[in-house]
Scaffold this active site. Structure first.
Site, short mmCIF file in Angstrom:
data_model
loop_
_atom_site.label_atom_id
_atom_site.label_comp_id
_atom_site.label_asym_id
_atom_site.label_seq_id
_atom_site.Cartn_x
_atom_site.Cartn_y
_atom_site.Cartn_z
N HIS A 62 3.02 3.50 -9.04
CA HIS A 62 2.88 1.89 -9.32
C HIS A 62 4.16 1.25 -9.89
O HIS A 62 4.58 0.35 -9.37
CB HIS A 62 1.74 1.46 -10.20
N GLU A 79 0.04 -13.58 12.14
CA GLU A 79 0.82 -12.10 12.80
C GLU A 79 0.74 -11.19 11.89
O GLU A 79 0.99 -11.21 10.65
CB GLU A 79 2.09 -12.55 13.20
N ARG A 88 -5.26 -2.15 8.50
CA ARG A 88 -6.39 -3.28 8.32
C ARG A 88 -6.14 -4.01 7.15
O ARG A 88 -5.10 -4.16 6.43
CB ARG A 88 -7.83 -2.21 7.86
N LEU A 89 -7.11 -5.30 6.89
CA LEU A 89 -6.88 -6.31 6.08
C LEU A 89 -7.46 -6.10 4.60
O LEU A 89 -6.81 -6.61 3.64
CB LEU A 89 -7.36 -7.49 6.55
N SER A 90 -8.54 -5.19 4.47
CA SER A 90 -8.68 -4.72 3.28
C SER A 90 -9.18 -5.87 2.43
O SER A 90 -8.84 -5.96 1.04
CB SER A 90 -8.03 -3.82 2.56
N ARG A 106 1.65 -5.01 6.05
CA ARG A 106 0.99 -3.82 5.33
C ARG A 106 1.67 -2.65 5.49
O ARG A 106 2.07 -2.36 6.66
CB ARG A 106 -0.45 -3.71 5.83
N ASP A 117 0.90 -1.17 -0.03
CA ASP A 117 -0.06 -0.04 0.03
C ASP A 117 1.03 1.18 -0.18
O ASP A 117 1.95 1.14 0.55
CB ASP A 117 -0.86 0.04 1.22
N ARG A 140 0.36 7.66 -2.68
CA ARG A 140 0.83 8.67 -1.79
C ARG A 140 2.27 8.98 -1.95
O ARG A 140 2.86 10.05 -1.98
CB ARG A 140 0.62 8.42 -0.45
N LEU A 168 10.91 -20.61 -4.31
CA LEU A 168 9.77 -19.76 -3.92
C LEU A 168 8.33 -19.75 -4.62
O LEU A 168 8.51 -19.73 -5.94
CB LEU A 168 10.17 -18.26 -3.93
N TRP A 219 -11.22 -1.97 -9.38
CA TRP A 219 -11.71 -1.45 -10.74
C TRP A 219 -12.33 -0.28 -10.59
O TRP A 219 -12.66 0.15 -11.61
CB TRP A 219 -12.87 -2.64 -11.37
C1 FPP Z 1 -1.61 0.15 -3.53
O1 FPP Z 1 -1.30 1.64 -3.45
C2 FPP Z 1 -1.17 -0.39 -4.69
C3 FPP Z 1 -2.15 -1.11 -5.64
C4 FPP Z 1 -3.41 -1.02 -5.69
C5 FPP Z 1 -1.41 -1.58 -6.88
C6 FPP Z 1 0.01 -2.52 -6.64
C7 FPP Z 1 0.75 -2.77 -7.88
C8 FPP Z 1 1.82 -2.75 -7.86
C9 FPP Z 1 2.77 -2.74 -6.59
C10 FPP Z 1 2.72 -2.66 -9.12
C11 FPP Z 1 2.15 -3.39 -10.29
C12 FPP Z 1 2.47 -5.06 -10.06
C13 FPP Z 1 1.78 -6.01 -10.52
C14 FPP Z 1 2.14 -7.30 -10.38
C15 FPP Z 1 0.22 -5.58 -11.31
P1 FPP Z 1 -2.33 2.69 -3.58
O2 FPP Z 1 -2.50 3.19 -5.10
O3 FPP Z 1 -3.63 2.16 -2.95
O4 FPP Z 1 -1.89 3.88 -2.76
P2 FPP Z 1 -2.36 4.76 -1.99
O5 FPP Z 1 -3.26 4.39 -0.89
O6 FPP Z 1 -1.33 5.84 -1.51
O7 FPP Z 1 -3.16 5.89 -3.02
#
Ligand code: FPP
Length: 245
Positions: free
Chosen positions: A33, A206, A193-195, A187, A16, A20, A127, A65
């Protein structure tokens, strides 16, 4: 120091904070990303080097989405780029890639890349890297229940619905033995949170949280959380002074 005799078998991560991070650096969300993907690659390498058996990352949820078309397609383009550039390295490292989630609905190019990855790495024994894509914990359990009902009606299974039966019908279920439940769920970004991530499998996991935004999460930060995990007293609902029966 990490105690190699007490490694978590399965680590799961809610990556997460990409958005930001992008805001903080004045760049578009997709650039966040992209930086997140670089961090993810480092953590896959590190997990493999540490001898962790299973790593599951939350890459795209059933709720993601709702984001803009530009951001959604940007994330899937990154997935294609990841496969193109890193598939051979994963394969060399003996990593087996799996997907948790119904990825039949993701854009075609991304689906094709994933199929290639799953096929090329399917016999690897190092892995196991599970990418949760179009994944939601409630959706996973609902699908499992519907699938069980279907198989019961078709006479493929009979008897009572048990904990083990449900586990076998989840994405982590496998006829060759289920993926063990995560020992540790991490996280990043300060949210606690687990979302909707691994709701069933995470019953006794844990939890470790860090304020670092995902693109800033390093192998050093990862190792520090694993070390902290190793000091936890895990009882699985039992008592420490009473040996398990
Ligand atoms: C959460 O950050 C991240 C995501 C929803 C996407 C995770 C994607 C990657 C790490 C890269 C792509 C990798 C693959 C395998 C597709 P956020 O956008 O919710 O951050 P924020 O809460 O700060 O807005």
């Amino acid at each position: 120091m990490i105690d190699e005799s007490r490694m978590p078998v399965h680590v799961a991560i809610i990556m997460d904070g990409n958005g930001r991070w992008a805001k903080k650096h004045g760049v578009p969300r997709v650039a966040g990303h992209n930086a997140g993907m670089e961090a993810m690659k480092e953590i896959v390498r590190c997990s493999s080097d540490l001898g962790i058996k299973y790593l599951t990352v939350y890459a795209f949820s059933t709720e993601n989405w709702k984001r803009s078309q530009e951001e959604v397609s940007g994330i899937f383009k990154l997935l294609v780029k990841f496969v193109k550039l890193d598939l051979d390295e994963l394969d060399e490292k003996n990593v087996r890639v799996k997907v948790f989630g119904d990825y039949s609905v993701i854009p075609d190019a991304a689906k094709k890349s994933l199929d290639k990855t799953l096929e090329q790495t399917k016999d690897n024994t190092g892995l196991q890297f599970n990418i949760a894509l179009n994944y939601g914990g409630r959706d996973e359990i609902t699908r499992a229940v519907n699938h069980i009902i279907e198989d019961m009606k078709a006479g493929k299974i009979e008897g009572e619905v048990t904990d083990e039966l449900i586990s076998r019908y989840l994405y982590s279920g496998d006829e060759n033995g289920n993926v063990p439940d995560p020992d540790l769920i991490i996280r990043t970004s300060g949210e606690e949170r687990l979302s909707n991530f691994l709701l069933w499998q995470g019953a006794y996991s844990e939890l470790e949280f860090t304020d670092l935004l995902w693109p800033d999460f390093t192998p050093e930060a990862y190792k520090a959380l694993i070390e902290d995990f190793q000091h936890r007293d895990r009882r699985f609902g039992g008592r420490k002074d009473e040996p398990a029966k």
